[in-house]
Design an enzyme around this catalytic site. Structure first.
Site, short mmCIF file in Angstrom:
data_model
loop_
_atom_site.label_atom_id
_atom_site.label_comp_id
_atom_site.label_asym_id
_atom_site.label_seq_id
_atom_site.Cartn_x
_atom_site.Cartn_y
_atom_site.Cartn_z
N LYS A 9 5.52 3.35 8.33
CA LYS A 9 4.34 4.20 8.50
C LYS A 9 3.09 3.33 8.56
O LYS A 9 2.25 3.48 9.44
CB LYS A 9 4.26 5.17 7.32
CG LYS A 9 3.09 6.11 7.39
CD LYS A 9 2.92 6.91 6.11
CE LYS A 9 4.22 7.60 5.73
NZ LYS A 9 4.01 8.55 4.64
N SER B 126 -6.97 5.52 3.81
CA SER B 126 -7.02 4.67 2.62
C SER B 126 -7.36 3.24 3.02
O SER B 126 -8.13 2.55 2.34
CB SER B 126 -5.66 4.66 1.91
OG SER B 126 -5.53 5.79 1.08
N LYS C 253 0.87 -1.18 0.00
CA LYS C 253 0.00 0.00 0.00
C LYS C 253 0.89 1.21 0.00
O LYS C 253 1.83 1.31 0.80
CB LYS C 253 -0.87 -0.03 1.28
CG LYS C 253 -1.81 1.13 1.39
CD LYS C 253 -3.17 0.82 0.80
CE LYS C 253 -4.00 2.04 0.51
NZ LYS C 253 -3.73 2.69 -0.79
N GLN D 251 7.26 3.86 3.82
CA GLN D 251 5.86 3.43 3.88
C GLN D 251 5.70 2.15 4.70
O GLN D 251 4.68 1.97 5.36
CB GLN D 251 5.37 3.21 2.43
CG GLN D 251 3.87 3.22 2.28
CD GLN D 251 3.27 4.61 2.23
OE1 GLN D 251 3.81 5.48 1.57
NE2 GLN D 251 2.18 4.82 2.92
N ASN E 80 -2.64 19.07 -1.38
CA ASN E 80 -3.62 18.33 -0.58
C ASN E 80 -3.29 18.37 0.92
O ASN E 80 -4.14 18.70 1.75
CB ASN E 80 -3.67 16.89 -1.11
CG ASN E 80 -4.55 16.01 -0.26
OD1 ASN E 80 -4.09 15.41 0.70
ND2 ASN E 80 -5.83 15.94 -0.59
N GLY F 110 -2.95 8.25 -4.14
CA GLY F 110 -2.35 9.48 -4.66
C GLY F 110 -1.09 9.88 -3.91
O GLY F 110 -0.73 9.31 -2.89
N ASP F 111 -0.42 10.86 -4.44
CA ASP F 111 0.74 11.51 -3.80
C ASP F 111 0.94 12.80 -4.61
O ASP F 111 0.00 13.24 -5.29
CB ASP F 111 1.98 10.59 -3.84
CG ASP F 111 3.14 11.11 -2.98
OD1 ASP F 111 3.08 10.94 -1.76
OD2 ASP F 111 4.09 11.71 -3.53
N LYS G 186 5.32 1.80 -3.19
CA LYS G 186 5.21 3.17 -3.72
C LYS G 186 5.45 3.12 -5.22
O LYS G 186 6.11 2.20 -5.70
CB LYS G 186 6.25 4.08 -3.05
CG LYS G 186 5.96 5.56 -3.17
CD LYS G 186 4.98 6.05 -2.14
CE LYS G 186 4.59 7.49 -2.39
NZ LYS G 186 3.80 8.05 -1.29
N THR H 254 -4.78 13.32 5.36
CA THR H 254 -3.36 13.49 5.71
C THR H 254 -3.16 14.78 6.50
O THR H 254 -2.50 14.80 7.53
CB THR H 254 -2.47 13.45 4.45
OG1 THR H 254 -2.80 12.27 3.71
CG2 THR H 254 -1.00 13.42 4.83
P1 NDP Z 1 0.28 17.96 -4.01
O1 NDP Z 1 0.75 17.61 -5.38
O2 NDP Z 1 -1.18 18.08 -3.74
O3 NDP Z 1 0.99 19.28 -3.48
C1 NDP Z 1 2.37 19.39 -3.37
C2 NDP Z 1 2.69 20.83 -3.04
O4 NDP Z 1 4.07 20.95 -2.75
C3 NDP Z 1 2.38 21.78 -4.18
O5 NDP Z 1 2.00 23.01 -3.66
C4 NDP Z 1 3.72 21.87 -4.88
O6 NDP Z 1 3.90 23.09 -5.58
C5 NDP Z 1 4.66 21.81 -3.72
N1 NDP Z 1 5.94 21.25 -4.16
C6 NDP Z 1 6.15 20.09 -4.81
N2 NDP Z 1 7.45 19.93 -5.09
C7 NDP Z 1 8.06 21.01 -4.61
C8 NDP Z 1 9.40 21.43 -4.56
N3 NDP Z 1 10.38 20.68 -5.11
N4 NDP Z 1 9.68 22.60 -3.94
C9 NDP Z 1 8.69 23.34 -3.38
N5 NDP Z 1 7.40 23.00 -3.40
C10 NDP Z 1 7.10 21.86 -3.99
O7 NDP Z 1 0.93 16.81 -3.07
P2 NDP Z 1 0.49 16.34 -1.63
O8 NDP Z 1 0.01 17.49 -0.83
O9 NDP Z 1 -0.36 15.15 -1.80
O10 NDP Z 1 1.89 15.82 -1.05
C11 NDP Z 1 2.79 16.67 -0.36
C12 NDP Z 1 3.74 15.83 0.47
O11 NDP Z 1 2.97 15.03 1.39
C13 NDP Z 1 4.60 14.83 -0.30
O12 NDP Z 1 5.84 14.68 0.34
C14 NDP Z 1 3.81 13.53 -0.18
O13 NDP Z 1 4.64 12.38 -0.35
C15 NDP Z 1 3.32 13.66 1.24
N6 NDP Z 1 2.17 12.83 1.56
C16 NDP Z 1 0.97 12.95 0.89
C17 NDP Z 1 -0.09 12.16 1.24
C18 NDP Z 1 -1.43 12.34 0.62
O14 NDP Z 1 -2.39 11.72 1.12
N7 NDP Z 1 -1.59 13.14 -0.41
C19 NDP Z 1 0.01 11.13 2.28
C20 NDP Z 1 1.28 11.15 3.00
C21 NDP Z 1 2.30 11.94 2.61
P3 NDP Z 1 3.40 23.26 -7.10
O15 NDP Z 1 1.96 23.64 -6.98
O16 NDP Z 1 4.26 24.33 -7.64
O17 NDP Z 1 3.61 21.93 -7.77
#
Ligand code: NDP
Length: 443
Positions: free
Chosen positions: A113, A375, A89, A110, A239, A164-165, A125, A208
């Protein structure tokens, strides 16, 4: 040389160039050393050598045709890391930076976690070096369909359940689910984060971010504190960031920032969260537009969000976005607590600064586990062919985050590192997986 060090040296030699994977493995292995030393049977069973080697790594070609009629080719990945306690997962990430090292680091994290969530899910992943940014809906659909045309043969409701991620939200999950169903003819819970009309769970979207705040709330409570009246700096605007902001605000805090990959906003009066939610999720716009909406706020190009003074910092963007210098700045500005919403957002040196300065630090494995936990709740609902109400799922999520806090805090105490939740989370997550692997023989 200790068993742990020996395994780490072997891992570094064998995985040259995979810096993110080596960083994640170093953090986990060095912190579980006391409990590995207390169990000599692990070494005899080569438990750590097996733990750091994925059960299966799949890499594949993803060809698709863009709107101009040009053929594009991306690289797809699925790393099925460990299935000792349940089906693999873990999310799918679509971002141009994606490579095998990043997917392996995320898959490795993961495992622990998922173990911490108390639910029966293994670690995996995947993703692709595809950038959904600037692509039309049709291009994203064609990419997702091509990606799933290979991935479908490796996944299933009882074998491997992606989600998603970064770069993979409701739109992408829906396109991939449609293609899976079309190829296999199966209507099953093979992906989570699905839309509410076709098997998705209430609260999964918020999980999250909400879970992060629930866990930090528990950590603050144990220290006699709360979110009430606190200033919170959040990075990212996706997200995780947006729903963490909503929940922190509900608990009485003021969120003053968001960032994206081009810059960050600082709104000292408190960010207009619904505006940012609409801007990023519906309009797919840039944060630089926030100033047009609220001229009193600041927008800065580039990094620098950690220079904003705050009580609580929640890094929610991406890996290694908070380094040693940033950590020192946060400490100097009086930051008292940090909760990692993103995966591995703090470098090893930054974590060291937080721990040495008595900052309450909730590591990603524990702090952002609410997404995958919900999830797993979506999987349960799919298997049972029913759906729970928002309040039911939210209450379960809250209960899981409280358990995670208690488990990591008591593991840290038991192994003599009270208050070090990095070690506590790693040990608590590791022990359950280790016990299952030992029981299942050499596989
Ligand atoms: P999203 O794609 O929804 O959002 C990511 C955000 O981070 C965007 O605002 C993006 O900016 C910014 N970002 C991405 N890369 C960079 C970078 N190199 N430098 C600066 N800003 C950056 O992703 P999520 O919110 O889903 O995921 C964010 C983090 O949380 C990740 O590390 C993910 O692995 C982790 N996560 C997510 C989960 C989930 O349920 N979604 C669960 C557990 C962990 P821009 O808009 O410019 O792309």
């Amino acid at each position: 040389m200790s068993y742990v060090q020996n395994v780490l040296n072997g891992l570094i030699a064998k995985n040259q160039g995979q810096s993110e994977f080596i960083q994640a493995a170093t953090e986990v292995l060095t912190t579980i050393e006391p409990c590995v030393a207390a169990n000599p049977a692990y070494e005899k069973a080569a438990l750590l050598e097996r733990l750091v080697e994925p059960e299966r790594q799949i890499m594949f070609r993803v060809p698709w045709i863009d709107d101009k009629g040009n053929v594009q080719v991306n690289r797809g990945f699925r790393v099925q890391f460990n299935s000792a306690i349940g089906p693999y997962k873990g999310g799918l990430r679509f971002h141009p930076s994606v490579n095998l090292s990043i997917i392996k680091f995320l898959g490795f994290e993961q495992i622990f976690k998922n173990s911490l969530t108390t639910l029966p899910i293994g670690g995996g992943k995947g993703g692709a070096d595809f950038d959904p940014k600037g692509k039309s809906d049709n291009e994203v659909m064609r990419f997702c369909q091509s990606f799933m045309t290979e991935l479908y043969r490796h996944i299933g409701a009882d074998t491997d359940v992606p989600a998603g991620d970064i770069g993979v939200g409701g739109r992408e999950v829906a396109y991939m689910y449609g293609q899976y169903k079309r190829i296999t003819g199966l209507y099953e819970g093979v992906l989570t984060g699905k839309g509410l009309t076709f098997g998705g769970s209430l609260v999964r979207t918020e999980a999250t971010g909400y879970g992060l705040v629930y866990l930090v709330e528990e950590m603050l409570k144990a220290a006699g504190d709360s979110f009430e009246g606190k200033t919170v700096v959040i990075s990212g605007a996706g997200n995780v960031a947006v729903y963490a902001a909503y929940k922190a605000t509900q608990l009485g805090a003021k969120v003053v920032s968001f960032s994206d990959s081009t810059g960050y906003i600082y709104d000292k009066d408190g960010v207009d969260i619904p505006y940012v939610e609409d801007l990023k999720f519906n309009k797919r716009g840039r944060l630089s537009e926030y100033k047009n909406h609220k001229p009193s706020a600041e927008y800065h190009d580039g990094k620098g969000v950690w220079n904003i003074p705050c009580d609580i910092a929640l890094p929610c963007a991406t890996q290694n976005e908070l380094n040693e210098a940033d950590a020192k700045t946060l400490v100097a500005n009086g930051c008292k607590a940090v909760g990692e919403g993103a995966n591995m957002p703090s470098t090893l040196e930054a974590i060291d600064v937080f721990l040495k300065n008595g900052v309450l630090f909730a590591p990603a494995k524990a702090a952002n586990a609410g997404g995958v936990a919900t999830s797993a709740l979506e999987m349960s609902q799919n298997s049972a062919r029913l759906s729970w109400t928002f309040d039911e799922v939210d209450a379960k999520l809250h209960g899981i985050m409280v358990s995670i806090y208690n488990n990591m805090a008591s593991a840290a105490k038991e192994y003599g590192v009270e208050g070090n939740f990095v070690a506590g989370a790693n040990i608590a997550g590791f022990l359950k997986v280790a016990e299952a692997m030992m029981a299942q023989g050499i596989v």
